[in-house]
Design a protein around this motif. Structure first.
Motif, PDB file in Angstrom:
ATOM      1  N   SER A 196      63.090  23.395 123.775  1.00  0.00           N
ATOM      2  CA  SER A 196      63.763  24.268 122.942  1.00  0.00           C
ATOM      3  C   SER A 196      63.925  25.394 122.578  1.00  0.00           C
ATOM      4  O   SER A 196      62.830  25.146 122.002  1.00  0.00           O
ATOM      5  CB  SER A 196      65.156  22.749 123.162  1.00  0.00           C
ATOM      6  N   ALA A 197      64.307  26.516 122.555  1.00  0.00           N
ATOM      7  CA  ALA A 197      64.493  27.317 121.800  1.00  0.00           C
ATOM      8  C   ALA A 197      65.786  27.698 120.806  1.00  0.00           C
ATOM      9  O   ALA A 197      66.654  27.275 121.467  1.00  0.00           O
ATOM     10  CB  ALA A 197      64.150  28.332 122.455  1.00  0.00           C
ATOM     11  N   THR A 198      65.719  28.106 120.290  1.00  0.00           N
ATOM     12  CA  THR A 198      67.149  28.691 119.014  1.00  0.00           C
ATOM     13  C   THR A 198      67.175  30.099 119.796  1.00  0.00           C
ATOM     14  O   THR A 198      66.198  30.667 119.280  1.00  0.00           O
ATOM     15  CB  THR A 198      66.929  28.032 117.217  1.00  0.00           C
ATOM     16  N   GLY A 204      75.426  35.763 114.595  1.00  0.00           N
ATOM     17  CA  GLY A 204      74.557  34.766 114.304  1.00  0.00           C
ATOM     18  C   GLY A 204      74.283  34.193 114.087  1.00  0.00           C
ATOM     19  O   GLY A 204      73.165  33.089 113.572  1.00  0.00           O
ATOM     20  N   GLU A 205      75.825  32.761 114.793  1.00  0.00           N
ATOM     21  CA  GLU A 205      75.088  31.667 115.206  1.00  0.00           C
ATOM     22  C   GLU A 205      74.171  31.698 116.201  1.00  0.00           C
ATOM     23  O   GLU A 205      74.187  31.992 116.903  1.00  0.00           O
ATOM     24  CB  GLU A 205      76.472  31.206 115.626  1.00  0.00           C
ATOM     25  N   SER A 206      73.404  30.186 115.432  1.00  0.00           N
ATOM     26  CA  SER A 206      72.246  29.432 116.546  1.00  0.00           C
ATOM     27  C   SER A 206      72.840  28.529 117.770  1.00  0.00           C
ATOM     28  O   SER A 206      74.029  28.195 117.562  1.00  0.00           O
ATOM     29  CB  SER A 206      71.518  28.871 115.403  1.00  0.00           C
ATOM     30  N   THR A 330      69.588  36.085 112.941  1.00  0.00           N
ATOM     31  CA  THR A 330      70.756  36.006 112.682  1.00  0.00           C
ATOM     32  C   THR A 330      70.680  37.030 111.350  1.00  0.00           C
ATOM     33  O   THR A 330      69.455  37.320 110.839  1.00  0.00           O
ATOM     34  CB  THR A 330      70.802  34.330 112.533  1.00  0.00           C
ATOM     35  N   VAL A 331      71.214  36.638 110.829  1.00  0.00           N
ATOM     36  CA  VAL A 331      71.670  36.948 109.102  1.00  0.00           C
ATOM     37  C   VAL A 331      70.493  36.683 108.135  1.00  0.00           C
ATOM     38  O   VAL A 331      70.952  35.148 108.291  1.00  0.00           O
ATOM     39  CB  VAL A 331      73.252  36.977 108.401  1.00  0.00           C
ATOM     40  N   GLY A 332      69.772  36.816 107.612  1.00  0.00           N
ATOM     41  CA  GLY A 332      68.606  36.524 106.618  1.00  0.00           C
ATOM     42  C   GLY A 332      69.019  36.396 105.519  1.00  0.00           C
ATOM     43  O   GLY A 332      69.026  37.183 104.802  1.00  0.00           O
ATOM     44  N   SER A 350      64.654  34.528 106.044  1.00  0.00           N
ATOM     45  CA  SER A 350      64.452  33.213 105.990  1.00  0.00           C
ATOM     46  C   SER A 350      65.099  32.998 107.665  1.00  0.00           C
ATOM     47  O   SER A 350      64.390  32.385 109.106  1.00  0.00           O
ATOM     48  CB  SER A 350      65.600  32.743 105.377  1.00  0.00           C
ATOM     49  N   ASN A 351      65.419  34.241 108.150  1.00  0.00           N
ATOM     50  CA  ASN A 351      65.848  34.626 109.741  1.00  0.00           C
ATOM     51  C   ASN A 351      64.069  34.429 110.424  1.00  0.00           C
ATOM     52  O   ASN A 351      64.411  34.858 111.904  1.00  0.00           O
ATOM     53  CB  ASN A 351      66.676  35.510 110.373  1.00  0.00           C
TER      54      ASN A 351
END
Length: 448
Positions: A196-198, A204-206, A330-332, A350-351
């Protein structure tokens, strides 16, 4: 005359005492440079004087010279604290649009309410502009420096456009008949391996994109996909082939084949399998793939790493994913700031995004002792100092920047205390000289 000579000695001793006391009082001032009182004798004569009998006219203070020797480094827990190990000064301005530059060795920096790096007086640290992705410096001219800002977010999100994957599938596994046992992501016996991958949409939603690998023949594999648990077609592009059989819910996958040496079986001149595409604009068995208002999205599934050097294999070893990357963010939120010895500032979010925000400018002068002190451990250029010469830290004659460190005062307290005693003795001796002169004058005045 002897009164004036003794008085000049007292004045010189007082200047020496003042200089020593100032050094001692700044023994804990970050970036402070000690001063030294330097004296010269006074000697006035003319061609009509008998030079071989001339005594001299006392002493004067020729200079209070600053000593720019290196201070010891003290390491701290603040990543924005900086010290220069070697030659150079930090450049600061008192306003965002100001070009009134001042220079300092005190690297006690912090962020203000607008996220700019400033010192304790609110002066803005200057830096060179760099490429946000590579960190390459565009100019090392002092005229192009700007205040350095560290944003706490990594900008707008970026939807995933590409997934890059390389893997090894186990050649020892027994094939599964797709007609008798069609692929079902909810039934583990219908596939051999999965990963799996994000990925991210335009808001920006995962989301979780899972891929499943099913051996169909000796060197023949099908690859299926789900998006947030919903099945989705993994459609071939170019000369790629769809899976021979669909999943239990009617969704198709990609077919990939390998050679006897475990390498991909490809047309001439091709280095890896053709990519597949995942169209997220439609709806799966449980509703729309994207139901949060995000833009329609298509993701390309590439069978290689981003450099194209690693590709899938089929060897007699366990399933292993060697590469799994994607290009969305996403927004980091800011998680860390690193400052290199060359002054390059890298912010980690954080992203997983890493951005280079600037490079701390370092400035040196031909004559450091000619700089004008203005207080606050700062100097300005003067005629005596020469023009400021800007450059990159840790290159040429410019010192290296030590992050999470401060340069202590270069005052040697033991030496200053000894100098204090010496200056006191000199003051007493000159006072005694003045007293003797006064006694002699009194004796003369009392002659009848």
């Amino acid at each position: 005359m002897s009164f004036n000579i003794a008085l000049s000695g007292i004045n010189a001793s007082q200047k020496d005492l003042d200089t020593t006391a100032n050094n001692i009082s700044n023994v804990k001032t970050t970036g402070f440079k000690q001063s030294r009182a330097e004296f010269a004798d006074v000697y006035a004569s003319s061609i009509f004087n008998a030079g071989n009998t001339k005594v001299g006219d006392g002493v004067l203070t020729s200079s209070v010279a600053q000593q720019f020797s290196q201070g010891t480094l003290e390491f701290t827990d603040n990543s924005l604290d900086m010290a220069i190990s070697g030659n150079g000064f930090f450049a600061t301005t008192d306003g965002l649009g100001s070009r009134d530059l001042t220079y300092t060795r005190s690297g006690a920096f912090k962020l203000n309410d607008d996220k700019f790096i400033v010192d304790n007086q609110g002066n803005y640290l200057q830096g060179y502009q760099v490429d946000r992705n590579s960190g390459a410096t565009t100019s090392t001219s002092l005229a192009t420096t700007q205040p350095i800002r560290i944003p706490d977010v990594a900008g707008a999100p970026q939807s995933t456009n590409n997934i890059y994957t390389a893997f090894n599938v186990d050649a020892r596994l027994t094939p599964i008949d797709g007609t008798a046992t069609p692929f079902d992501p909810n039934t583990a016996t219908t596939y051999h391996s999965s990963t799996s991958a994000t990925v991210y949409d335009s808001l920006g939603e995962s989301h979780v994109l899972s891929t499943y690998y099913v051996k169909r023949g000796q060197n023949d594999w099908d690859v299926y996909a789900t998006f947030d648990g919903q099945e989705i077609d993994l459609a071939p592009t170019g000369s790629g082939s769809a899976s021979a059989t669909n999943s239990v819910n009617g969704f198709s996958g990609l077919n990939v084949q390998f050679l006897g040496n475990g390498e991909p079986d490809l047309p001439a001149g091709q280095t890896t399998f053709d990519p597949g595409t995942l169209d997220l604009a439609g709806a799966g068995p449980s509703g729309p793939y994207l139901d949060n208002g995000a833009d329609p999205q298509t993701i390309q599934f590439n069978f290689q790493d981003q450099t194209g050097t690693t590709t899938p294999t089929q060897f007699a070893s366990d399933f292993e994913v060697t590469t799994l990357d994607q290009d969305g963010t996403t927004v980091g939120r800011l998680t860390n700031v690193d400052i290199g010895k060359d002054g390059l500032i890298a912010a980690t979010y954080s992203n997983g995004d890493v951005q280079y925000l600037g490079q701390v400018s370092v400035v040196r002068f031909a004559n450091e002792q000619g700089l004008t002190q203005i207080g606050g451990t700062k100097w300005r250029q003067s005629i005596d100092s020469g023009e400021p010469l800007a450059g990159e830290a840790n290159s040429g004659t410019f010192g290296a920047i030590e992050a999470s460190a401060l340069e202590n005062s270069n005052v040697n307290l033991t030496k200053e205390l000894v100098d204090l005693i010496t200056a006191q003795r000199n003051f007493q001796a000159n006072s005694r000289s003045l007293e003797v002169n006064n006694t002699i004058n009194q004796a003369i005045l009392q002659i009848r």
